[in-house]
Design an enzyme around this catalytic site. Structure first.
Site, mmCIF file in Angstrom:
data_model
loop_
_atom_site.group_PDB
_atom_site.id
_atom_site.type_symbol
_atom_site.label_atom_id
_atom_site.label_comp_id
_atom_site.label_asym_id
_atom_site.label_seq_id
_atom_site.Cartn_x
_atom_site.Cartn_y
_atom_site.Cartn_z
ATOM 1 N N ILE A 178 -1.284 4.588 -2.152
ATOM 2 C CA ILE A 178 -0.526 3.914 -1.093
ATOM 3 C C ILE A 178 -0.429 2.404 -1.339
ATOM 4 O O ILE A 178 0.421 1.734 -0.787
ATOM 5 C CB ILE A 178 -1.135 4.223 0.293
ATOM 6 C CG1 ILE A 178 -0.149 3.885 1.397
ATOM 7 C CG2 ILE A 178 -2.461 3.515 0.459
ATOM 8 C CD1 ILE A 178 -0.533 4.388 2.764
ATOM 9 N N TYR A 179 -1.297 1.857 -2.182
ATOM 10 C CA TYR A 179 -1.279 0.417 -2.461
ATOM 11 C C TYR A 179 -0.090 0.005 -3.318
ATOM 12 O O TYR A 179 0.137 -1.174 -3.537
ATOM 13 C CB TYR A 179 -2.546 -0.034 -3.181
ATOM 14 C CG TYR A 179 -3.823 0.063 -2.411
ATOM 15 C CD1 TYR A 179 -3.856 0.425 -1.077
ATOM 16 C CD2 TYR A 179 -5.027 -0.210 -3.030
ATOM 17 C CE1 TYR A 179 -5.045 0.520 -0.392
ATOM 18 C CE2 TYR A 179 -6.222 -0.127 -2.350
ATOM 19 C CZ TYR A 179 -6.229 0.247 -1.024
ATOM 20 O OH TYR A 179 -7.417 0.338 -0.365
ATOM 21 N N GLY A 180 0.639 0.946 -3.847
ATOM 22 C CA GLY A 180 1.763 0.589 -4.706
ATOM 23 C C GLY A 180 1.307 0.418 -6.136
ATOM 24 O O GLY A 180 0.408 1.102 -6.592
ATOM 25 N N GLY B 135 -0.584 -4.826 -4.494
ATOM 26 C CA GLY B 135 0.425 -3.779 -4.582
ATOM 27 C C GLY B 135 1.612 -4.033 -3.677
ATOM 28 O O GLY B 135 1.680 -5.016 -2.949
#
Length: 85
Positions: free
Chosen positions: A63-65, A26
């Site tokens: 949050i990892y994208g 990500g």
């Protein structure tokens, strides 16, 4: 090669005992570029390789994208039997 399965929680689905963390795939803004540049083609190759060997447990988080979106968008291609369940 077939990975062992485990139930996820008391009544949850059966998933592979080993999961794949996708944070490195990500590009979440909160994390910045923790692992350096990422390549969607390489990420998809890794996901396909894991799925072909029986992996059904994918660790994702907002949050990892976009790694989460890569997995969701390609879930049926990675593991058609799981996508139907």
């Amino acid at each position: 090669m077939s990975l062992s399965k485990r139930n996820l929680g008391k009544n949850g689905p059966s998933v592979s005992a080993i999961g794949l963390g996708t944070m490195g795939m990500g590009s979440g803004r909160a994390l910045g570029s923790v692992y350096g540049a990422n390549d969607d083609k390489v990420s998809l190759e890794m996901l396909t390789y894991a799925a072909d060997r029986g992996m059904t447990f994918w660790d994702t988080a907002d949050i990892y994208g976009h790694s989460k979106h890569l997995i969701i968008a390609h879930a049926s291609a990675l593991n058609p039997l799981q996508a139907k369940n």
